[in-house]
Design an enzyme around this catalytic site. Structure first.
Site, mmCIF file in Angstrom:
data_model
loop_
_atom_site.group_PDB
_atom_site.id
_atom_site.type_symbol
_atom_site.label_atom_id
_atom_site.label_comp_id
_atom_site.label_asym_id
_atom_site.label_seq_id
_atom_site.Cartn_x
_atom_site.Cartn_y
_atom_site.Cartn_z
ATOM 1 N N THR A 1 0.852 -1.185 0.000
ATOM 2 C CA THR A 1 0.000 0.000 0.000
ATOM 3 C C THR A 1 0.889 1.237 0.000
ATOM 4 O OG1 THR A 1 -1.819 1.108 1.184
ATOM 5 C CG2 THR A 1 -0.176 0.009 2.534
ATOM 6 N N CYS A 2 0.290 2.399 -0.251
ATOM 7 C CA CYS A 2 1.047 3.656 -0.249
ATOM 8 C C CYS A 2 0.039 4.789 -0.174
ATOM 9 C CB CYS A 2 1.935 3.767 -1.490
ATOM 10 S SG CYS A 2 1.044 3.782 -3.050
ATOM 11 N N GLY A 3 0.240 5.877 -0.913
ATOM 12 C CA GLY A 3 -0.718 6.970 -0.924
ATOM 13 C C GLY A 3 -1.890 6.710 -1.837
#
Length: 277
Positions: free
Chosen positions: A235-237
Site C-alpha cells: 500500500t502507499c498513498g
C-alpha cells in the site's frame, strides 16, 4: 524478457517488431509537472504515452483506480499494444510510476511486460537518442482478464485486520507512516493500517534511479520485517509506489504479492477505518 531490463537491452531490441515502449510517467499534483507535455518534448524513440490518470476508473473520486478489463483493453489497444506484444515501460524518475503500469498490465493478465531500469533519466544521461512530438499508432487487439490475486480492495483489507493472513507493507515515508508528517492530499488522516509494516519505496533506489541489486533489496525487505514465506499486500498513498514494492518483491521471486489499489487515499479518507500512529 526479464521483468527489469537495462538501457543496453532496450537499445538493442528497440526495433523488434513485437516490442512496444510506453512512457508511464506520473507526478503528484503539487509537483506541477505535466508528464504528457514532457513526453512531447522528449521520449524514447517509438514510445507512446500511457496516461495513468486517464486509463482508470472514472466512476470513483479515488485517483487512478484500475478500470474494467474491457476499458483497459480498449485504451491499451489504441496505444498499439496487442496481446502478443512485449511491453517495456519507463518513466522520468527512474523506477516509480513505471512500476504501476507494469502492475496494471499484469493485473489484467498481460505478463510480457518489463520496466526500464533507471528510466528516461538514465537513457538520456547515456546520450541515447530521443524523439519529440506524438504519434498515433495503429490499433491492435489486446485481450484483458482481471487477475483478482494481484489486487486488494477495502473489504479485503478490512478482513485481513482480523486474520492477519497477509503482511501489509506501506511504501510511504516513515513520517507519513507514523503520522509525524502531513499527508500530501488534503483531508486524509495520518498514520497507517493497524499491523502494517513500513518500507519507503525510495530506499530501494540508487542515486541514478536504478534499483538496488537483488541481495540489497532482499536485505531491505527483511529489515522491514517481511517474511518471504507469507503473502504480502503493498500500500502507499494512491497505489503508485506500492507497485514499486510489488515489483521489487516480484524480482526477488515472491509468488504472492498484491497491491491495495485504493491505498491511503481510500483508507485515510474515511472515518470508519482504523488507523495507528
Amino acid at each position: 524478457m526479464d521483468a527489469l531490463v537495462s538501457t543496453d537491452w532496450l537499445a538493442a531490441h528497440l526495433r523488434d517488431a513485437d516490442l512496444r515502449v510506453l512512457d508511464g510517467s506520473w507526478h503528484m499534483p503539487q509537483a506541477k509537472r505535466d508528464p504528457r507535455a514532457e513526453f512531447r518534448v522528449a521520449h524514447v524513440p517509438g514510445a507512446v504515452f500511457f496516461d495513468i490518470d486517464g486509463i482508470a476508473d472514472h466512476s470513483t473520486p479515488l485517483p487512478h483506480m484500475l478500470p474494467t478489463a474491457d476499458a483497459f483493453a480498449d485504451a491499451v489497444g489504441a496505444l498499439g499494444v496487442g496481446s502478443g506484444d512485449r511491453v517495456v515501460v519507463y518513466d522520468t524518475r527512474g523506477v516509480v510510476s513505471a512500476a504501476r503500469v507494469w502492475w496494471t498490465f499484469r493485473a489484467f493478465g498481460h505478463e510480457a511486460v518489463a520496466v526500464l531500469d533507471g528510466g528516461l533519466p538514465k537513457w538520456k544521461a547515456e546520450g541515447r537518442p530521443v524523439e519529440s512530438g506524438e504519434t498515433k499508432p495503429a490499433r491492435r487487439l489486446l485481450r484483458a482478464t482481471r487477475q483478482p490475486a494481484l489486487v486488494r480492495d477495502i473489504d479485503a483489507m478490512r478482513a485481513n485486520l482480523g486474520t492477519r493472513r497477509e503482511q501489509v507493507l506501506d511504501a510511504r515515508s516513515a513520517g507519513r507512516f507514523a503520522a509525524t508528517e502531513a499527508e500530501p492530499r488534503a483531508g486524509l488522516r495520518g498514520g497507517h493500517i493497524p499491523g502494517s509494516l513500513n518500507l519507503p519505496s525510495d530506499t530501494l533506489m540508487r542515486a541514478d534511479g536504478t534499483l538496488l541489486p537483488a541481495a540489497e533489496l532482499r536485505k531491505r525487505f527483511e529489515a522491514a520485517g517481511i517474511q518471504f514465506d507469507r503473502p504480502v499486500t503493498t500500500t502507499c498513498g494512491s497505489g503508485i509506489t506500492a507497485s514499486v514494492l510489488a515489483f521489487a518483491l516480484h524480482l526477488l521471486g515472491h509468488p504472492r504479492v498484491a497491491v491495495y489499489d485504493g491505498s491511503r487515499t481510500e483508507w485515510g479518507g474515511r472515518t470508519d477505518t482504523p488507523v495507528e500512529p
